[in-house]
Design a protein around this motif. Structure first.
Motif, mmCIF file in Angstrom:
data_model
loop_
_atom_site.group_PDB
_atom_site.id
_atom_site.type_symbol
_atom_site.label_atom_id
_atom_site.label_comp_id
_atom_site.label_asym_id
_atom_site.label_seq_id
_atom_site.Cartn_x
_atom_site.Cartn_y
_atom_site.Cartn_z
ATOM 1 N N VAL A 1 0.815 -1.214 0.000
ATOM 2 C CA VAL A 1 0.000 0.000 0.000
ATOM 3 C C VAL A 1 0.850 1.266 0.000
ATOM 4 C CG1 VAL A 1 -1.708 1.322 1.298
ATOM 5 C CG2 VAL A 1 -1.998 -1.118 1.023
ATOM 6 N N ASN A 2 1.870 1.336 0.856
ATOM 7 C CA ASN A 2 2.678 2.561 0.884
ATOM 8 C C ASN A 2 3.428 2.779 -0.417
ATOM 9 O OD1 ASN A 2 4.423 0.456 1.275
ATOM 10 N ND2 ASN A 2 5.544 1.400 2.949
ATOM 11 N N THR A 3 3.875 1.708 -1.056
ATOM 12 C CA THR A 3 4.535 1.808 -2.350
ATOM 13 C C THR A 3 3.519 2.125 -3.440
ATOM 14 O OG1 THR A 3 6.083 0.138 -1.567
ATOM 15 C CG2 THR A 3 6.144 0.647 -3.898
ATOM 16 N N ARG A 4 2.319 1.601 -3.308
ATOM 17 C CA ARG A 4 1.243 1.879 -4.275
ATOM 18 C C ARG A 4 0.871 3.361 -4.259
ATOM 19 N NH1 ARG A 4 -2.249 -1.209 -7.148
ATOM 20 N NH2 ARG A 4 -4.359 -0.444 -7.439
ATOM 21 N N ILE A 5 0.909 3.974 -3.091
ATOM 22 C CA ILE A 5 0.631 5.405 -2.992
ATOM 23 C C ILE A 5 1.697 6.185 -3.759
ATOM 24 C CG2 ILE A 5 0.595 7.347 -1.377
ATOM 25 C CD1 ILE A 5 -0.774 5.444 0.634
ATOM 26 N N SER A 6 2.963 5.812 -3.571
ATOM 27 C CA SER A 6 4.050 6.476 -4.310
ATOM 28 C C SER A 6 3.921 6.240 -5.809
ATOM 29 C CB SER A 6 5.409 5.972 -3.828
ATOM 30 O OG SER A 6 5.592 6.277 -2.481
ATOM 31 N N TYR A 7 3.504 5.037 -6.199
ATOM 32 C CA TYR A 7 3.314 4.716 -7.614
ATOM 33 C C TYR A 7 2.229 5.597 -8.229
ATOM 34 C CZ TYR A 7 2.051 1.908 -11.712
ATOM 35 O OH TYR A 7 1.763 1.497 -12.984
ATOM 36 N N LYS A 8 1.101 5.721 -7.530
ATOM 37 C CA LYS A 8 0.001 6.543 -8.047
ATOM 38 C C LYS A 8 0.397 8.014 -8.128
ATOM 39 C CE LYS A 8 -3.270 3.485 -8.555
ATOM 40 N NZ LYS A 8 -3.970 3.265 -9.806
ATOM 41 N N LEU A 9 1.098 8.516 -7.111
ATOM 42 C CA LEU A 9 1.548 9.909 -7.137
ATOM 43 C C LEU A 9 2.526 10.160 -8.279
ATOM 44 C CD1 LEU A 9 2.113 10.858 -3.400
ATOM 45 C CD2 LEU A 9 0.611 11.992 -5.015
ATOM 46 N N SER A 10 3.469 9.249 -8.465
ATOM 47 C CA SER A 10 4.461 9.408 -9.535
ATOM 48 C C SER A 10 3.800 9.388 -10.910
ATOM 49 C CB SER A 10 5.508 8.297 -9.458
ATOM 50 O OG SER A 10 6.164 8.314 -8.237
ATOM 51 N N THR A 11 2.823 8.512 -11.080
ATOM 52 C CA THR A 11 2.106 8.445 -12.345
ATOM 53 C C THR A 11 1.324 9.731 -12.601
ATOM 54 O OG1 THR A 11 1.905 6.064 -12.074
ATOM 55 C CG2 THR A 11 0.465 7.085 -13.688
ATOM 56 N N LEU A 12 0.719 10.275 -11.567
ATOM 57 C CA LEU A 12 -0.032 11.521 -11.703
ATOM 58 C C LEU A 12 0.886 12.694 -12.036
ATOM 59 C CD1 LEU A 12 -2.859 12.681 -11.589
ATOM 60 C CD2 LEU A 12 -2.574 12.991 -9.139
ATOM 61 N N VAL A 13 2.059 12.740 -11.420
ATOM 62 C CA VAL A 13 3.021 13.807 -11.729
ATOM 63 C C VAL A 13 3.506 13.668 -13.167
ATOM 64 C CG1 VAL A 13 5.307 14.730 -11.183
ATOM 65 C CG2 VAL A 13 3.732 14.172 -9.353
ATOM 66 N N TYR A 14 3.761 12.433 -13.619
ATOM 67 C CA TYR A 14 4.184 12.226 -15.009
ATOM 68 C C TYR A 14 3.120 12.744 -15.978
ATOM 69 C CZ TYR A 14 5.920 9.985 -19.225
ATOM 70 O OH TYR A 14 6.398 9.769 -20.496
ATOM 71 N N LYS A 15 1.864 12.448 -15.675
ATOM 72 C CA LYS A 15 0.774 12.935 -16.526
ATOM 73 C C LYS A 15 0.710 14.456 -16.518
ATOM 74 C CE LYS A 15 -2.285 8.941 -16.112
ATOM 75 N NZ LYS A 15 -3.588 8.462 -15.600
ATOM 76 N N CYS A 16 0.932 15.060 -15.359
ATOM 77 C CA CYS A 16 0.910 16.530 -15.266
ATOM 78 C C CYS A 16 2.014 17.149 -16.112
ATOM 79 C CB CYS A 16 1.068 16.982 -13.818
ATOM 80 S SG CYS A 16 -0.381 16.728 -12.812
ATOM 81 N N LEU A 17 3.190 16.556 -16.079
ATOM 82 C CA LEU A 17 4.322 17.116 -16.825
ATOM 83 C C LEU A 17 4.205 16.886 -18.327
ATOM 84 C CD1 LEU A 17 7.267 16.218 -14.437
ATOM 85 C CD2 LEU A 17 6.134 18.427 -14.749
ATOM 86 N N GLN B 1 12.658 10.374 -17.354
ATOM 87 C CA GLN B 1 12.760 10.746 -18.765
ATOM 88 C C GLN B 1 12.142 9.702 -19.689
ATOM 89 O OE1 GLN B 1 17.004 11.292 -19.129
ATOM 90 N NE2 GLN B 1 16.840 13.486 -18.767
ATOM 91 N N SER B 2 11.275 8.861 -19.187
ATOM 92 C CA SER B 2 10.635 7.824 -19.998
ATOM 93 C C SER B 2 9.859 8.466 -21.143
ATOM 94 C CB SER B 2 9.683 6.986 -19.147
ATOM 95 O OG SER B 2 10.395 6.297 -18.163
ATOM 96 N N PRO B 3 9.887 7.840 -22.325
ATOM 97 C CA PRO B 3 9.253 8.453 -23.502
ATOM 98 C C PRO B 3 7.728 8.406 -23.519
ATOM 99 C CG PRO B 3 10.210 6.339 -24.078
ATOM 100 C CD PRO B 3 10.597 6.613 -22.655
ATOM 101 N N SER B 4 7.136 7.415 -22.858
ATOM 102 C CA SER B 4 5.673 7.302 -22.885
ATOM 103 C C SER B 4 5.163 6.895 -21.494
ATOM 104 C CB SER B 4 5.227 6.261 -23.918
ATOM 105 O OG SER B 4 5.612 4.970 -23.494
ATOM 106 N N LEU B 5 3.868 7.041 -21.310
ATOM 107 C CA LEU B 5 3.265 6.698 -20.028
ATOM 108 C C LEU B 5 3.382 5.203 -19.752
ATOM 109 C CD1 LEU B 5 1.679 7.595 -17.529
ATOM 110 C CD2 LEU B 5 -0.411 7.248 -18.843
ATOM 111 N N ASP B 6 3.171 4.377 -20.767
ATOM 112 C CA ASP B 6 3.275 2.928 -20.575
ATOM 113 C C ASP B 6 4.689 2.522 -20.187
ATOM 114 O OD1 ASP B 6 0.599 2.520 -21.112
ATOM 115 O OD2 ASP B 6 0.936 2.233 -23.260
ATOM 116 N N ALA B 7 5.681 3.112 -20.844
ATOM 117 C CA ALA B 7 7.072 2.812 -20.501
ATOM 118 C C ALA B 7 7.388 3.289 -19.086
ATOM 119 C CB ALA B 7 8.023 3.478 -21.498
ATOM 120 N N PHE B 8 6.858 4.461 -18.722
ATOM 121 C CA PHE B 8 7.083 4.991 -17.376
ATOM 122 C C PHE B 8 6.481 4.066 -16.326
ATOM 123 C CE2 PHE B 8 5.601 7.557 -13.779
ATOM 124 C CZ PHE B 8 6.820 8.032 -13.321
#
Length: 188
Positions: A91-107, A171-178
């Motif tokens: 769960v704690n790692t899942r929270i970091s995963y979701k936050l990181s994915t959301l930041v990637y989408k924002c950028l 610096q991943s090129p796409s969301l799926d790769a990230f």
């Protein structure tokens, strides 16, 4: 927040008991689908970044019970191999995963504007060179006046989790790769 977490835990265990009552009649894939749709949707809804480990522990108990139910194991079995075999992050790692994915989408301009506007790239002071100048994707972590709620808000937690990731991953090129690289990075 403790009342909210307690309600989520209670609701998730209610659904787990209902799934357990029909577990012998359904296949493994159907059970995984039920757990993901009924349990993980609530765990993801409770994206509670920055809370103490004691608050997250109850949500982790829910996930452990779901893994045991899905794989038909007892509560005495070690949980880490079960989570690994199901490819579920703790769960704690899942929270970091979701936050990181959301930041990637924002950028990358695929998140709502109000979230994108809450993030700023870090600008280096012009009077002295810093080692962080070599990191073009570093985000500014704003100072907050409220130590409890302000540091748990997305503009603070998102950049702190993002800045802790390796530069090659950011610096991943796409969301799926990230997502793929991020899950590899976070997987225990």
């Amino acid at each position: 927040m403790q009342t909210h977490i307690s309600f989520i835990i209670k609701t998730c265990f209610f659904h787990l008991r209902r799934i357990a009552s029909i577990r012998r009649y359904i296949t493994h894939d159907v059970c995984v689908m039920l757990v993901v749709s009924l349990i993980f949707s609530r765990l993801d809804y409770s994206l509670l970044a920055g809370l103490p480990a004691s608050s997250i522990h109850g949500l982790q108990r829910v996930q452990n019970a779901a893994a045991s139910l899905t794989l038909r194991k007892t509560k005495r079995d070690h949980i880490s191999p079960l989570l690994r075999s199901l490819h579920w992050l703790p769960v704690n790692t899942r929270i970091s995963y979701k936050l990181s994915t959301l930041v990637y989408k924002c950028l990358n301009d695929s998140a709502p504007e109000y979230l994108q506007s809450s993030l700023d790239l870090y600008t280096q002071p012009s009077d002295r060179p810093l080692r962080s100048a070599a990191d073009p994707l570093r985000l500014h972590i704003p100072r907050s006046k409220l130590a409890s709620a302000g540091q748990r808000a997305f503009p603070s937690t998102g950049p702190s989790v993002w800045n802790s990731l390796p530069l090659e991953l950011r610096q991943s090129p796409s969301l799926d790769a990230f997502k793929s690289r991020l899950k590899t990075q976070f997987f225990p």
